[in-house]
Design an enzyme around this catalytic site. Structure first.
Site, PDB file in Angstrom:
ATOM      1  N   HIS A 263       0.816  -1.219   0.000  1.00  0.00           N
ATOM      2  CA  HIS A 263       0.000   0.000   0.000  1.00  0.00           C
ATOM      3  C   HIS A 263       0.847   1.264   0.000  1.00  0.00           C
ATOM      4  CE1 HIS A 263      -3.473  -2.470   0.630  1.00  0.00           C
ATOM      5  NE2 HIS A 263      -3.089  -2.884   1.819  1.00  0.00           N
TER       6      HIS A 263
ATOM      7  N   HIS B 177      -5.774 -45.987 -29.981  1.00  0.00           N
ATOM      8  CA  HIS B 177      -6.750 -46.305 -31.039  1.00  0.00           C
ATOM      9  C   HIS B 177      -7.374 -47.683 -30.839  1.00  0.00           C
ATOM     10  CE1 HIS B 177      -5.719 -42.775 -33.297  1.00  0.00           C
ATOM     11  NE2 HIS B 177      -4.464 -43.160 -33.508  1.00  0.00           N
TER      12      HIS B 177
ATOM     13  N   CYS C  33       9.545 -14.279 -46.749  1.00  0.00           N
ATOM     14  CA  CYS C  33      10.154 -15.095 -47.804  1.00  0.00           C
ATOM     15  C   CYS C  33      10.462 -14.301 -49.071  1.00  0.00           C
ATOM     16  CB  CYS C  33       9.251 -16.279 -48.141  1.00  0.00           C
ATOM     17  SG  CYS C  33       7.650 -15.780 -48.851  1.00  0.00           S
TER      18      CYS C  33
END
Length: 1122
Positions: A219, A609, A1055
């Protein structure tokens, strides 16, 4: 830190903030605090006045020596290298027994008993022996002057010589403070202790630290004591780190229940310090009663957006509320800010039982917050004690944070639940205020459709929860590692280059060994899974069918493999799959038995899976699913298990096995590509949510394209994965750790870095008491999977996650996928309901405020995500400027919010919502053609009364410097319904943005020339994408590489390919969408556009390429401003 009584108007000017680096603010805005009952308002005396007060008593030399001995009673400071093998033991811990108290009020809550209680707790738990302690040092005056004025410091120094009456007189000139002859000495030692930690942490002598000190500091202001605080320790420490250690960015987190206004006022114009405070506010009714404590105070000038307040407007806020604020606001912004040091104003008065805070947070909750912060700044984290006035809860809170700093796992939250409606409202409002300034917060909350979400029930009166008894596990080892070379015997007989090759696991192990990680782990022996274990997730017929392949001939094996999807089988396949699954079960046993805290399973073949009765996608037995069922079996009950699947392919088998089971929460992030990415179909869609009674416990984040990287996964973690996970409160976390979303993977096409995986792992480690196991699934670039698994293993071992590089914003496609899943699951998880709200900033009834309408967009047609200034329109006949909307104001930089509908308060000075700052927008009253452009400065103060024709300036989200006008374009006046090619170019790169959306000021229907001004961003975060100019240079006459057009061409600054603009064939836009290159340069007007920011940019880094293009186009250097 609290006070009672009515707001004192006469006191406001005295307590206004004095910061030479800040603008002078309206004192009624920043000084609405309660005054202590019975206090007489008076001005703070100067040093000369204090010396005239009368006889000054100086402490005897013996008494002063006793004080210093009491302050430095711990052993001398010791240091150790943070890179040694037991990182949990290198917290640094100065304990300052500050021997001072209130001479005239024995019941004053800020007392030395606070530190005695902490020391007793830490001694009892043996934590002091695990820390490196040191002798406290006093902060020097020149160090304190980094934040405080010399006059104020000298005044505080004289308090050593005052008698009680003089101390009381001086203390009464401030709010909620007392003074003691030892106050100054102890405050200097408290600040010096934090500085000692800064030196140790930034000098790489220790990893992190905690300063248990008093008096508190957050504070204290430039020349003002306040709320028990004399010097602002964390503010001084931040400036000290910047000055001495050349730190550029500091994050200060303030979780004290009271707002740290002193810290905020110190840095609210400074973009090098990000201040985040989460505190009790109650619409200004709680101390310090400041409007500047509300969510709308975001900083001023260059520091706008770098001040974050999350105000709690009711008592009883719980851990879930604090965690939600960290996940939705602090962590995303902090990762974009990229701090080099994190300082925490660590008050514990928000803990249950504190007489000041009246909140319901728990020590375990503060352990979670500490853990989250340890993932920032490379782990350079320092906690500095602030408030906390229930001795027991204070001691337990400090203990919990210290345990976490030392690397102990976070305790499970007793009843985390979801953030309450009031917390979600505050978070939403804060997001509204911050959205213009942080790219990561764009689209940060999704529109809530009330017709498909159950209404939030009215929350009853708050009842304190039963205090939690925390238990910290005693572990022999931290991380288990399981691997067996025999799993390499599964290989493809017909294709030596199949991506699921044996070298996957051997390369990982070699890399772990080379980094010295295997010797830091407890290596566990693998074992085959039993039939009983396999039968929990697979049919007996399928197990027998797979076992039969051990005796098949090569041709039969090929035929059998062809019966499944993406499967090859060899004679050793069954044995290897059985061993991989059994190895994971063995690791689960070790974790649940407390043999290790967490673990890594380097196993193959993968498993997620595999279905109940079928092999699929290189997988035979579903290892993670079998391990989850095994964990529940050995625990004897339906253990709550979280399975996070970050493999790039959807774990269809895991989903199907648990889709009707609410005890297992399955969360998958994977490429879906609208059902065209393996395993194909709609099984991985966000609409797949499980089946009764497991509805809502299957969560799919379906990416619909490549290039997903760290920002996208972190956004999913913050907005979706972790909110749901904390609400679910798992007892064990299993990760299907496929690394085929990693950079360079030939199948995934994504860009997650090893550092990104480390951060994902670190955030999951806060769950389930730290019980987390990573199980290798996919990943087919041997270098990528080795580096990624090593990064995750380091994190499991307790090393801080490495620093992330500059992060781009999350891709729009990623945000769309996350939003889609959030939308689907809102009805099941309350933590996802960050929703449209209405929140009105409340002011005292005598303030004369009126309610303002919801701010409207400055330009409804502007590019999405870009805020623009409201347009000033000159009346041709009058020659005077008027405002397009003179009576409505906007939150700086914010168009109409898609997150929340917010009603703001408006006072007589047209103060903006950021706590009192408004930047003048000057317009000319001269004749048309000589009119000056609207300007914006950081230093001007709000006008005292409304000014016709003046509106608040709206800041772009990336603004860190004053906006400036780059150039004027003098163009021939055209009819209103037509545009020249040059005019079209102003909005060309935006992909269709009209000229009216970009121009700052226009003059029509006059004989004078028409002026247009573009206000570019002076900086953008994507400048790092600019690559060096090719040796061949630039040719501004070069045609579009795709269509050969010679008109309106742009060159990519990454690029250096040349493509045509939107009004030709839009090949440059297509180039950006394909490659993600952000910055392009126009060959027509040499302007630079950033696709990610949707704005023009002018910066020093662009001058070379612009000058070369100018030389090529005009045969001379570009004019440079003086």
């Amino acid at each position: 830190m609290t006070s009672t009584g009515q707001d004192s108007t006469t006191n406001r000017q005295r307590r206004s903030r004095h910061n030479p680096h800040s603008p002078s603010h309206n004192s009624s805005v920043i000084s609405k605090r309660g005054v202590k009952k019975g206090a007489v308002p008076r001005s703070s005396p100067s040093l000369a006045e204090v010396k005239k007060k009368g006889r000054m008593k100086k402490l005897s030399q013996a008494a002063e020596q006793d004080l210093i001995m009491g302050l430095q009673e711990l052993p001398p400071m010791a240091t150790q290298d943070p890179e040694v093998s037991h990182p949990g033991q290198y917290g640094m811990f100065p304990l300052t027994q500050a021997l001072f108290h209130c001479l005239w009020d024995d019941s004053f809550p800020e007392c030395s008993e606070r530190l005695h209680a902490i020391k007793e707790q830490l001694t009892q738990e043996g934590l002091l022996d695990r820390c490196i302690s040191f002798q406290a040092r006093s902060a020097k005056k020149e160090e304190l002057m980094l934040v405080h004025s010399l006059e104020y410091i000298d005044l505080m120094e004289t308090t050593q010589y005052m008698n009680e009456a003089e101390l009381r007189i001086l203390a009464n000139t401030y709010d909620s403070v007392y003074l003691h002859p030892n106050s100054y000495t102890c405050a200097c030692l408290a600040s010096g202790s934090v500085l000692r930690l800064v030196d140790a942490v930034l000098g790489a002598k220790v990893r992190n630290g905690m300063a248990v000190i008093r008096p508190p500091g957050h504070h204290a202001q430039h020349n003002l004591m306040d709320g028990y605080c004399m010097f602002n320790h964390v503010a001084v420490a931040a400036r000290y780190a910047q000055q001495k250690h050349d730190i550029q960015r500091v994050l200060i987190v303030d979780w004290d229940v009271h707002h740290g206004q002193g810290t905020q006022f110190t840095f609210d114009q400074d973009p090098s310090v990000l201040y985040f405070s989460i505190h009790r506010y109650e619409h200004g009714q709680f101390w310090p009663h400041l409007k500047a404590s509300n969510w709308s105070a975001t900083g001023f000038g260059r520091g706008q957006g770098y001040n974050i307040n999350v105000p709690w407007n009711q008592v009883g806020m719980r851990d879930a509320d604090y965690i939600a604020a960290f996940l939705r606001i602090l962590l995303p912004v902090a990762l974009e800010f990229q701090p080099q040091l994190v300082l925490v104003a660590a008050g514990y008065d928000a803990l249950q039982g504190d007489p000041k805070g009246k909140m319901a947070a728990t020590p375990a909750g503060f352990a979670q917050l500490t853990h989250m912060l340890m993932g920032l700044a490379g782990g350079k984290l320092i906690l500095s004690l602030e408030g906390g006035y229930n001795y027991r809860s204070l001691a337990e809170g400090v203990s919990a944070s210290l345990h976490t700093l030392l690397g102990d796992p976070c305790p499970m939250l007793e009843s985390p639940g979801a953030p309450c409606l009031s917390a979600r409202t505050s978070i939403s409002c804060t997001l509204v205020a911050l959205k213009p300034f942080w790219e990561v917060l764009m689209q940060s909350a999704e529109t809530l459709e009330e017709d498909c979400v159950e209404k939030d029930k009215e929350e009853g009166p708050w009842e304190p929860p039963v205090p939690q008894i925390m238990a910290w596990p005693m572990l022999c080892a931290r991380t288990g590692l399981i691997y067996d070379r025999r799993m390499m015997n599964h290989y493809n007989l017909w294709d030596n280059h199949h991506p699921e090759m044996p070298q996957r696991i051997s390369r990982i192990m070699c890399h772990l060994e080379g980094l010295g990680l295997t010797e830091r782990c407890l290596t566990l022996p693998a074992r085959p899974a039993t039939d009983a274990e396999l039968l929990t997730c697979h049919s007996a017929e399928y197990i027998a069918r797979l076992r039969a392949t051990e005796n098949m001939k090569t041709r039969e094996l090929h035929r059998e493999g062809a019966n499944f999807d993406s499967i090859y089988i060899c004679p050793s396949t069954f044995t290897c799959a059985q061993l991989a699954t059994g190895a994971v079960c063995r690791l689960v046993e070790a974790v649940l038995a407390g043999e290790v805290l967490n673990g890594t399973a380097v196993v193959r073949p993968p498993g997620h899976h595999a279905e109940w009765d079928a092999a699929c996608g290189f997988c035979f037995f579903n290892s993670v699913a079998v391990a989850a069922r095994h964990a529940q079996a050995i625990s004897g009950h339906a253990l709550r298990i979280l399975i996070v699947d970050w493999d790039i392919h959807h774990g269809n088998g895991t989903q199907h096995i648990f889709e009707d089971d609410p005890s297992v929460l399955y969360m998958s992030l994977h490429r879906y590509d609208h059902g065209t990415f393996f395993p194909m179909g709609n099984e991985g869609a966000s609409s797949q949510i499980g089946q009764a009674p497991g509805v809502g416990f299957t969560v799919n984040v379906a990416w619909n394209g490549p290039r997903m990287g760290d920002p996208d996964y972190l956004a999913a973690w913050h907005r979706l994965v972790l909110p749901i996970a904390y609400e679910f409160n798992p007892e064990l976390v299993l990760v299907s750790a496929g690394f085929d979303a990693a950079q360079g993977d030939p199948l995934g096409g994504c860009q997650v870095s090893p550092e990104g995986y480390a951060h994902l792992t670190h955030l999951l480690m806060g769950l389930a008491n730290g019980r987390i196991i990573l199980i290798l699934e996919g990943g087919y670039n041997l270098t990528s999977i080795s580096e990624s698994m090593a990064a995750c293993t380091r994190t499991l071992l307790g090393d801080p996650p490495p620093l992330l590089g500059p992060l781009r914003p999350p891709l729009s496609g990623a945000l769309a996928s996350i939003s889609e899943t959030v939308h689907v699951h809102r009805r099941y998880w309350r933590s996802l309901r960050i929703r449209k709200v209405e929140d009105k900033e409340e002011e005292p009834s005598n303030s004369g405020l009126v309610t303002k309408k919801e701010p409207q967009p400055a330009n409804p047609g502007s590019a999405k995500g870009m805020a623009r200034p409201e347009e000033n329109i000159l009346e041709a006949g009058m020659g005077k400027a008027t405002s397009a909307s003179p009576v409505e104001e906007s939150i700086p930089g914010q168009a109409k919010s898609e997150i929340a509908t917010v009603e703001l308060a408006k006072d007589k000075s047209l103060e903006v919502a950021t706590g009192g700052a408004m930047l003048d927008q000057t317009t000319s009253e001269g004749p048309v053609g000589h009119t000056k452009l609207a300007s914006c400065t950081d230093s001007q103060t709000p006008p005292s009364s409304p000014v016709q024709g003046t509106t608040p300036y709206i800041f772009p989200r990336n603004l860190i410097e004053s906006l400036r006008t780059l150039e004027l374009s003098n163009k021939t006046q055209k009819a209103p319904d037509s545009q020249t090619p040059e005019e079209k170019l102003l909005g060309e790169a935006a992909g269709g943005q009209d000229l009216d959306d970009s121009k700052l000021m226009g003059f029509g229907d006059t004989d004078e020339a028409t002026f247009y001004a573009v206000t570019p961003l002076p900086w953008c975060p994507h400048l790092t994408a600019v690559c060096p100019i090719p040796a061949a240079g630039l040719d501004v006459t070069q045609p579009c590489q795709d269509c050969g057009s010679l008109q309106e061409n742009w060159v990519c600054l990454s690029c250096y390919q040349v493509c045509c603009g939107r009004y030709i064939n839009a090949h440059m836009i297509q180039h950006h969408e394909d490659l993600g290159h952000p910055l392009v340069l126009s060959f027509v007007d040499l302007s630079t556009w950033c696709y990610h920011c949707q704005a023009y940019v002018h910066h020093q880094a662009l001058l070379d390429v612009k000058n070369l293009a100018h030389q090529n186009k005009f045969g001379e250097d570009m004019p440079r401003p003086h």
